[in-house]
Design a protein around this motif. Sequence first.
Motif, mmCIF file in Angstrom:
data_model
loop_
_atom_site.group_PDB
_atom_site.id
_atom_site.type_symbol
_atom_site.label_atom_id
_atom_site.label_comp_id
_atom_site.label_asym_id
_atom_site.label_seq_id
_atom_site.Cartn_x
_atom_site.Cartn_y
_atom_site.Cartn_z
ATOM 1 N N LEU A 185 0.822 -1.210 0.000
ATOM 2 C CA LEU A 185 0.000 0.000 0.000
ATOM 3 C C LEU A 185 0.856 1.261 0.000
ATOM 4 O O LEU A 185 0.541 2.238 -0.683
ATOM 5 N N SER A 186 1.948 1.249 0.757
ATOM 6 C CA SER A 186 2.846 2.401 0.754
ATOM 7 C C SER A 186 3.452 2.611 -0.630
ATOM 8 O O SER A 186 3.615 3.748 -1.082
ATOM 9 N N ASN A 187 3.782 1.510 -1.298
ATOM 10 C CA ASN A 187 4.314 1.627 -2.654
ATOM 11 C C ASN A 187 3.311 2.245 -3.615
ATOM 12 O O ASN A 187 3.678 2.957 -4.551
ATOM 13 N N MET A 188 2.023 1.989 -3.383
ATOM 14 C CA MET A 188 0.993 2.497 -4.281
ATOM 15 C C MET A 188 0.784 4.001 -4.147
ATOM 16 O O MET A 188 0.031 4.600 -4.917
ATOM 17 N N ALA A 189 1.451 4.614 -3.171
ATOM 18 C CA ALA A 189 1.404 6.077 -3.033
ATOM 19 C C ALA A 189 2.657 6.735 -3.604
ATOM 20 O O ALA A 189 2.779 7.962 -3.572
ATOM 21 N N MET A 190 3.591 5.948 -4.127
ATOM 22 C CA MET A 190 4.838 6.477 -4.659
ATOM 23 C C MET A 190 4.635 7.101 -6.040
ATOM 24 O O MET A 190 3.638 6.834 -6.724
ATOM 25 N N HIS A 191 5.592 7.913 -6.466
ATOM 26 C CA HIS A 191 5.483 8.574 -7.769
ATOM 27 C C HIS A 191 5.353 7.564 -8.906
ATOM 28 O O HIS A 191 4.645 7.819 -9.891
ATOM 29 N N SER A 192 6.003 6.414 -8.763
ATOM 30 C CA SER A 192 5.978 5.397 -9.814
ATOM 31 C C SER A 192 4.607 4.753 -9.969
ATOM 32 O O SER A 192 4.344 4.082 -10.976
ATOM 33 N N ALA A 193 3.732 4.949 -8.979
ATOM 34 C CA ALA A 193 2.365 4.422 -9.056
ATOM 35 C C ALA A 193 1.376 5.499 -9.508
ATOM 36 O O ALA A 193 0.162 5.296 -9.436
ATOM 37 N N SER A 194 1.880 6.626 -9.979
ATOM 38 C CA SER A 194 1.008 7.680 -10.523
ATOM 39 C C SER A 194 0.302 7.170 -11.775
ATOM 40 O O SER A 194 0.909 6.508 -12.619
ATOM 41 N N ILE A 195 -0.973 7.505 -11.904
ATOM 42 C CA ILE A 195 -1.764 7.001 -13.023
ATOM 43 C C ILE A 195 -1.649 7.952 -14.218
ATOM 44 O O ILE A 195 -1.902 9.153 -14.089
ATOM 45 N N VAL A 196 -1.253 7.392 -15.354
ATOM 46 C CA VAL A 196 -1.064 8.191 -16.566
ATOM 47 C C VAL A 196 -2.246 8.006 -17.511
ATOM 48 O O VAL A 196 -2.978 7.012 -17.433
ATOM 49 N N SER A 197 -2.412 8.949 -18.408
ATOM 50 C CA SER A 197 -3.473 8.866 -19.416
ATOM 51 C C SER A 197 -3.081 7.881 -20.501
ATOM 52 O O SER A 197 -2.108 8.114 -21.238
ATOM 53 N N PRO A 198 -3.805 6.775 -20.649
ATOM 54 C CA PRO A 198 -3.492 5.838 -21.734
ATOM 55 C C PRO A 198 -3.558 6.505 -23.108
ATOM 56 O O PRO A 198 -2.704 6.250 -23.969
ATOM 57 N N ALA A 199 -4.544 7.368 -23.299
ATOM 58 C CA ALA A 199 -4.698 8.024 -24.601
ATOM 59 C C ALA A 199 -3.482 8.881 -24.934
ATOM 60 O O ALA A 199 -3.034 8.931 -26.088
ATOM 61 N N ALA A 200 -2.934 9.552 -23.920
ATOM 62 C CA ALA A 200 -1.766 10.407 -24.159
ATOM 63 C C ALA A 200 -0.518 9.576 -24.467
ATOM 64 O O ALA A 200 0.278 9.945 -25.337
ATOM 65 N N VAL A 201 -0.338 8.456 -23.763
ATOM 66 C CA VAL A 201 0.803 7.582 -24.053
ATOM 67 C C VAL A 201 0.681 7.028 -25.472
ATOM 68 O O VAL A 201 1.662 6.970 -26.222
ATOM 69 N N GLU A 202 -0.529 6.632 -25.833
ATOM 70 C CA GLU A 202 -0.751 6.111 -27.182
ATOM 71 C C GLU A 202 -0.487 7.183 -28.238
ATOM 72 O O GLU A 202 0.039 6.899 -29.320
ATOM 73 N N LYS A 203 -0.811 8.427 -27.927
ATOM 74 C CA LYS A 203 -0.629 9.534 -28.874
ATOM 75 C C LYS A 203 0.838 9.917 -29.023
ATOM 76 O O LYS A 203 1.330 10.094 -30.145
ATOM 77 N N TYR A 204 1.537 10.054 -27.892
ATOM 78 C CA TYR A 204 2.894 10.609 -27.922
ATOM 79 C C TYR A 204 4.001 9.552 -27.915
ATOM 80 O O TYR A 204 5.140 9.852 -28.265
ATOM 81 N N GLY A 205 3.683 8.321 -27.487
ATOM 82 C CA GLY A 205 4.702 7.283 -27.431
ATOM 83 C C GLY A 205 5.859 7.680 -26.531
ATOM 84 O O GLY A 205 5.652 8.112 -25.392
ATOM 85 N N LYS A 206 7.089 7.572 -27.036
ATOM 86 C CA LYS A 206 8.256 7.912 -26.232
ATOM 87 C C LYS A 206 8.301 9.392 -25.866
ATOM 88 O O LYS A 206 8.971 9.779 -24.904
ATOM 89 N N ASP A 207 7.597 10.222 -26.605
ATOM 90 C CA ASP A 207 7.571 11.661 -26.310
ATOM 91 C C ASP A 207 6.594 12.013 -25.193
ATOM 92 O O ASP A 207 6.453 13.196 -24.858
ATOM 93 N N PHE A 208 5.939 10.999 -24.622
ATOM 94 C CA PHE A 208 5.079 11.274 -23.462
ATOM 95 C C PHE A 208 5.893 11.902 -22.333
ATOM 96 O O PHE A 208 5.365 12.691 -21.547
ATOM 97 N N THR A 209 7.167 11.577 -22.257
ATOM 98 C CA THR A 209 8.025 12.133 -21.218
ATOM 99 C C THR A 209 8.053 13.666 -21.266
ATOM 100 O O THR A 209 8.291 14.312 -20.247
ATOM 101 N N ARG A 210 7.799 14.249 -22.456
ATOM 102 C CA ARG A 210 7.771 15.702 -22.603
ATOM 103 C C ARG A 210 6.373 16.227 -22.926
ATOM 104 O O ARG A 210 6.207 17.418 -23.230
ATOM 105 N N ASN A 211 5.396 15.344 -22.850
ATOM 106 C CA ASN A 211 3.990 15.721 -23.049
ATOM 107 C C ASN A 211 3.127 14.998 -22.020
ATOM 108 O O ASN A 211 2.201 14.262 -22.383
ATOM 109 N N PRO A 212 3.412 15.172 -20.750
ATOM 110 C CA PRO A 212 2.759 14.365 -19.712
ATOM 111 C C PRO A 212 1.293 14.742 -19.497
ATOM 112 O O PRO A 212 0.929 15.919 -19.565
#
Length: 529
Positions: A170-197
């Motif tokens: 549960l503590s891990n699920m509050a970490m930055h790595s467990a932040s929920i991202v937009s699937p549509a945005a990842v699909e749109k930007y691919g590797k460039d999601f890192t600069r279009n979060p």
Amino acid sequence: MKRVLWIFLVLILALGATGCGSSSPSAGSGKQSEKTVIVGLQAEPTTLDASQVADYNTSRAAIDIYDQLVEFKTESTEIEPGLAEKWDMSDDGLEYTFYLRKDVKFHDGTPFNAEAVKFTINRQIDPNHPYHDTGEFAYADLTFGPVKEVQVVDDYTVKIILKEPFSPFLSNMAMHSASIVSPAAVEKYGKDFTRNPVGTGPLKFVSWTPGVEVILEKNPDYFKGSPKIDKVIFKPIVEDQTRVTELEAGNLDLIVNVPPDDLIRIQEAKQFPIVEQPGMHVWFTTFNCQKKPFNDVKVRQAINYAIDKEAIVKNILQDTGEMANSPLPSIVWGHNFNLKNYEYNPEKAQQLLDEAGYPDGFSCSYWIPESGSGMQQPTLMAAAIQADLAKVGIQVEIQKMEWGTYLDKVYVAPEKSELDMHQMSFIGDNGDPDNFLYGLLSGEQIPPVGFNDSYYQNPEVDKLLKEARKTADHQERAQMYEQVQEMIMADAPWVAVDYEKQIVVTSPRLKNFKLQPNGVFRFAQVDLE
């Protein structure tokens, strides 16, 4: 004449009204001047994709773009609901069911739901996921390693099934790595999601000009309510003194890593508020334990004895850190208070070098960053260590690098590594000892899988760390971690120097800013006068 005077007076009044309008709300538009917080960071962020964040300098710029299923309470590592309103755990500790909020959307307008949770986790841990190749997920194994499967029960219910019981889950699920991202945005930007979060958080991404600034703006539709500020601008300013100068000139609202001499001066002047908190932060020098001569424990112990750690803390850091006695900071439960760090003893160091077959010492490189995440005073600390080691015949060549380049060269597989010794720091992500001891010193976390950048391996340590992860009883876990710390300190894969206090200095106009134990910055409740 009267007519001319009347016209003159009208013009004066009109000009006066125009002058007031440049700094005050416009009567016609009703608009207020923007409230913009400007933050001076130690280094350039490496990514704005929370799933790829590997340092807390970067997380400070990225974290408010996102939310997690559960969150840490303000100024605490206690868990509270986030994107999940509630959750259940099965009796055997293998299944966690999260019941999600139904009133949340991503910044791109797409819905937050159970599919987004599944996408976020599987993107990191499943090499066959169609978007796994869109990033490098350094925290994936540490955060989600025990996850067997993510099941979508319905649109707003998600079940996470573990391979085995995992106490820090549960503590891990509050970490930055467990932040929920937009699937549509990842699909749109691919590797460039890192600069279009795109996330669901209180701040939305606007722009990133490398070397200059990252700009975020408020999310007026945030499910917890619109932030009080309009924008946050993060500026990478490597030179500590420059950040101080810019704050005092009124160009910054918050700065980090203030040089100790300047901190004393600022405290005495009482012009700028100082916010501080005991930190879950450890600063250390680490060895490449798989490379000669550092694969010899006597050499590592000798270097520990040769370095005057107390002098570094008192004279360079001026007690802005607490002397370390283990890899685990003293404010984290499970810390072993009975341990002693290696005393300053050059004679003992020389004896150990003689026994190891290096009576005349040796030469090695010592990598340091020019600045970076929690690195305190890297150049001054390196110079002191270099001078101490020279007294026992160890000739150290200091090599300085830009922060992002530094991380890229440090976190590589042992067979690709060029390092001898290097500086590093770590601030805890969740307040659990596992985060430090397993994450930094388990043989299962050697790069590129994790953050064991000393390439340290001890089967007994690994066995205890794995057992502690599965143990539910808090006291039993604490005892295991205390034993692990004893074993690690005897093996000396690090020179543990200090536990840094979290200290930031702000402008007087910044209100309600609070520090978090894990080092991230939260701006949802911050205001400007």
